[in-house]
Scaffold this motif. Structure first.
Motif, PDB file in Angstrom:
ATOM      1  N   ASP A 154     -73.271  75.837  34.475  1.00 61.83           N
ATOM      2  CA  ASP A 154     -74.521  76.615  34.007  1.00 61.83           C
ATOM      3  C   ASP A 154     -74.310  77.810  33.232  1.00 61.83           C
ATOM      4  O   ASP A 154     -73.205  78.110  33.008  1.00 61.83           O
ATOM      5  N   LEU A 190     -71.827  71.964  38.204  1.00 63.43           N
ATOM      6  CA  LEU A 190     -72.841  71.298  38.689  1.00 63.43           C
ATOM      7  C   LEU A 190     -72.364  69.750  39.010  1.00 63.43           C
ATOM      8  O   LEU A 190     -71.787  69.155  38.566  1.00 63.43           O
ATOM      9  N   GLY A 195     -78.274  72.266  29.534  1.00 61.92           N
ATOM     10  CA  GLY A 195     -77.986  73.407  30.936  1.00 61.92           C
ATOM     11  C   GLY A 195     -76.809  73.278  31.599  1.00 61.92           C
ATOM     12  O   GLY A 195     -76.496  74.145  32.311  1.00 61.92           O
ATOM     13  N   ALA A 196     -75.808  72.385  30.723  1.00 56.89           N
ATOM     14  CA  ALA A 196     -74.372  72.460  31.466  1.00 56.89           C
ATOM     15  C   ALA A 196     -73.580  72.160  30.455  1.00 56.89           C
ATOM     16  O   ALA A 196     -72.326  72.402  30.804  1.00 56.89           O
TER      17      ALA A 196
END
Length: 357
Positions: free
Chosen positions: A226, A232, A313-314
């Motif tokens: 992230d 994650l 987001g990653a």
């Protein structure tokens, strides 16, 4: 043996150049704390560079390898638009087919402004529906019911009751809901699920497209990180399943090259799948944002650049296709920090300087 020397000397600059760009890319990766980085330079008839470096997950020694998979986020949109073009060619749908033509049951609760929204409007960010992304808080999973396909239809129906978005300075109303709606249209027109449509395209192009973050199915694949560079863990994300056609594909760099090289070949009229004019339409046919691709004109060279960036987001992935230079640049990373963006920008600029812009 003497006859070999000229051949060796001819190869030496190529070898040195290849080594230097790999060294530069890895220095960028380390400086910007990017766990894994993969990049490729592509022409219509060749692959000029393809390299992978770094680790699959921070704080481990699990080296990333060729063939590892990265989430491409919004670069999925170009895949969706390409599938749409194939279905248009097969006369299963038309660019001017309206959403409500295929879903008349939603007309009673839809604002009049959306009555004429077409497949082309949706794929070019001109659908006028309000914005939605992975970070949008509502609706929640509990607000919708049924399987993911049913939930996507409910989500679209909810947005069609809302005030339209005001166009930006470029005349665009960028919203991932446009692609949710476009995906629904392609499913209805073809009689297949979006996953099946992507699988069919993958078979044609010899690409193993998959969905969600790569570590969901295989924890040895690259993990996303992230904006704080926290890895994650594997987890199903309902929002990414809602945004399936907008940004949820994962693929290896080596296979994704096939899709990007196809764009360059198509722009030269060398593809049997679609005519040259369709490739031009997809990448450059509309100002600012065409069918899955943002596009700009380089002020110095006058070259047309189709580009997009995926970031769920990653992972961040960046792609550029330059028509006149017959070049495409692909950069994959497994992090979504601000420094990742900076590193991608630095590497892309270096690649463009070395290989053509």
């Amino acid at each position: 043996m003497k006859r070999l020397f000229p051949f060796v000397f001819l190869l030496l600059p190529v070898i040195v150049r290849a080594q230097s760009i790999v060294t530069f890319a890895d220095s960028v990766r380390q400086q910007h704390k990017i766990p894994a980085l993969a990049f490729a330079v592509v022409a219509s008839d060749s692959v000029l560079a393809c390299n992978t470096m770094g680790v699959r997950r921070l704080d481990t020694d699990l080296a990333v390898k060729p063939g590892d998979r990265f989430h491409i986020g919004s670069n999925t949109k170009a895949v969706t638009a390409f599938i749409a073009a194939m279905l248009v060619k097969e006369k299963k749908i038309a660019w001017n087919t309206t959403f409500l033509t295929l879903f008349p049951e939603l007309r009673w609760r839809t604002r009049y402004v959306y009555d004429t929204v077409t497949l082309a409007n949706l794929l070019t960010f001109r659908g006028r529906v309000q914005g939605y992304s992975y970070t949008t808080s509502t609706p929640t999973f509990r607000d919708l019911h049924g399987d993911y396909a049913s939930q996507r239809k409910q989500l679209a129906a909810n947005f069609l009751t809302q005030e339209p978005m005001k166009p930006d300075a470029s005349g665009l109303t960028p919203s991932n809901v446009d692609y949710i709606m476009a995906g629904l249209m392609l499913e209805k027109a073809s009689g297949k699920s979006y996953r099946e449509l992507v699988a069919d395209l993958g078979k044609q192009l010899d690409i193993d497209f998959r969905f969600d973050y790569p570590n969901l199915i295989d924890t040895t694949q690259p993990w996303g990180h992230d904006d704080q560079l926290r890895p994650l863990g594997p987890a199903e994300n309902y929002k990414m399943n809602w945004l399936l056609a907008a940004g949820n594909i994962n693929v290896s760099l080596e296979q994704y090259i096939h899709f990007i090289q196809l764009q360059l070949k198509g722009l030269k009229g060398k593809s049997e799948l679609l005519p040259k004019k369709t490739f031009e339409q997809l990448l450059y046919g509309m100002p600012a944002f065409s069918y899955g691709w943002f596009n700009v004109t380089d002020k110095e060279t006058g070259h047309h650049i189709a580009t997009n960036e995926g970031n769920a987001g990653a992972f961040i992935t960046k792609v550029q296709v330059i028509r006149e230079a017959d070049r495409a640049y692909i950069i994959f990373t497994n992090a979504a920090a601000a420094a990742t963006q900076e590193g991608i920008a630095a590497l892309l600029e270096e690649l463009r300087q070395r290989y053509g812009r």
